[in-house]
Scaffold this motif. Structure first.
Motif, PDB file in Angstrom:
ATOM      1  N   ALA A  36       0.748  -1.127  -0.034  1.00  0.00           N
ATOM      2  CA  ALA A  36       0.037   0.040   0.046  1.00  0.00           C
ATOM      3  C   ALA A  36       0.797   1.300   0.191  1.00  0.00           C
ATOM      4  CB  ALA A  36      -1.030   0.084   1.263  1.00  0.00           C
ATOM      5  N   ALA A  37       1.934   1.140   0.547  1.00  0.00           N
ATOM      6  CA  ALA A  37       2.883   2.386   0.878  1.00  0.00           C
ATOM      7  C   ALA A  37       3.470   2.765  -0.539  1.00  0.00           C
ATOM      8  CB  ALA A  37       3.989   1.995   1.897  1.00  0.00           C
ATOM      9  N   GLY A  39       2.340   2.078  -3.228  1.00  0.00           N
ATOM     10  CA  GLY A  39       1.310   2.328  -4.013  1.00  0.00           C
ATOM     11  C   GLY A  39       0.897   4.082  -4.340  1.00  0.00           C
ATOM     12  N   ASN A  40       1.734   4.554  -3.393  1.00  0.00           N
ATOM     13  CA  ASN A  40       1.344   6.202  -3.579  1.00  0.00           C
ATOM     14  C   ASN A  40       2.588   6.831  -4.606  1.00  0.00           C
ATOM     15  OD1 ASN A  40       2.669   8.915  -2.398  1.00  0.00           O
ATOM     16  ND2 ASN A  40       0.350   8.844  -1.920  1.00  0.00           N
ATOM     17  N   ARG A  41       2.320   7.669  -5.287  1.00  0.00           N
ATOM     18  CA  ARG A  41       3.045   8.110  -6.210  1.00  0.00           C
ATOM     19  C   ARG A  41       4.410   8.953  -5.651  1.00  0.00           C
ATOM     20  NH1 ARG A  41       6.253   8.929 -10.236  1.00  0.00           N
ATOM     21  NH2 ARG A  41       6.026  10.573 -11.803  1.00  0.00           N
ATOM     22  N   THR A  42       4.286   9.543  -4.609  1.00  0.00           N
ATOM     23  CA  THR A  42       5.303  10.101  -4.119  1.00  0.00           C
ATOM     24  C   THR A  42       6.191   9.401  -3.243  1.00  0.00           C
ATOM     25  OG1 THR A  42       4.080  12.282  -3.894  1.00  0.00           O
ATOM     26  CG2 THR A  42       5.963  12.095  -2.280  1.00  0.00           C
ATOM     27  N   ARG A  43       5.742   8.291  -2.555  1.00  0.00           N
ATOM     28  CA  ARG A  43       6.300   7.396  -2.078  1.00  0.00           C
ATOM     29  C   ARG A  43       6.858   6.411  -2.994  1.00  0.00           C
ATOM     30  NH1 ARG A  43       1.872   7.962   2.094  1.00  0.00           N
ATOM     31  NH2 ARG A  43       0.740   6.305   1.057  1.00  0.00           N
ATOM     32  N   THR A  71       5.522  17.737   3.430  1.00  0.00           N
ATOM     33  CA  THR A  71       4.934  16.495   2.604  1.00  0.00           C
ATOM     34  C   THR A  71       5.942  15.511   2.570  1.00  0.00           C
ATOM     35  OG1 THR A  71       3.236  17.733   1.557  1.00  0.00           O
ATOM     36  CG2 THR A  71       3.777  15.718   0.686  1.00  0.00           C
ATOM     37  N   HIS A  75       5.944  11.457   4.112  1.00  0.00           N
ATOM     38  CA  HIS A  75       5.926  10.052   3.215  1.00  0.00           C
ATOM     39  C   HIS A  75       7.411   9.828   3.820  1.00  0.00           C
ATOM     40  CE1 HIS A  75       2.605  10.789   0.852  1.00  0.00           C
ATOM     41  NE2 HIS A  75       3.093  11.950   0.552  1.00  0.00           N
ATOM     42  N   GLU A  78       6.176   7.655   6.696  1.00  0.00           N
ATOM     43  CA  GLU A  78       5.626   6.572   6.372  1.00  0.00           C
ATOM     44  C   GLU A  78       6.168   5.391   5.868  1.00  0.00           C
ATOM     45  OE1 GLU A  78       1.957   6.018   6.359  1.00  0.00           O
ATOM     46  OE2 GLU A  78       2.347   7.890   7.747  1.00  0.00           O
TER      47      GLU A  78
END
Length: 135
Positions: A36-37, A39-43, A71, A75, A78
């Motif tokens: 899931a992590a 899956g975020n564009r920035t991460r 931000t 990230h 996270e």
């Protein structure tokens, strides 16, 4: 409309938890949290940059990414929480006054290389194989 598959292939366990080795260090939920992590564009971009360039400071990441400082740090935290990156703190600042460095962990490298990057490689290979403009 497709049909609903009710039988799982013979070589695949019925319960996804059975994929884990008997003495697994991580739970299935922890692996899913990693997925899931990333899956975020920035991460994804953070792990990608760290995996392919090595250690970077938050300042260096900030300079190459289009994201504000708070931000970015959100990230980074996270990704650290799920184990995809780690933070190394030097006991003394370097010449630029920087002392905290981030790098991808083995799990970060693995989820990137065997996950998203592998899907992109497969798509490229598929398109190369079936590109009608090459004939």
């Amino acid at each position: 409309m497709g049909t609903k598959r009710t039988r799982i292939a013979d070589d695949v366990p019925d319960d996804p938890n059975e994929f884990l080795p008997e003495m697994s260090v991580l739970s299935l939920d922890e692996y899913l949290d990693m997925q899931a992590a990333i899956g975020n564009r920035t991460r994804f971009e953070i792990v990608y940059r760290l995996s392919h360039t090595g250690e970077m400071t938050a300042t260096e990441l900030d300079a190459v990414m289009d994201v504000d400082d708070s931000t970015l740090h959100y990230h980074l935290n996270e990704l650290r929480d799920v184990g995809l990156i780690e933070k190394r703190v030097r006991t003394e600042r370097d010449g630029d006054g920087l002392y905290a460095y981030y790098r991808a962990t083995v799990l970060g490298d693995g989820i990137l290389e065997d996950g998203v990057e592998e899907l992109l490689r497969r798509e490229r290979a598929f398109l190369d194989t079936y590109d009608s403009s090459r004939n």
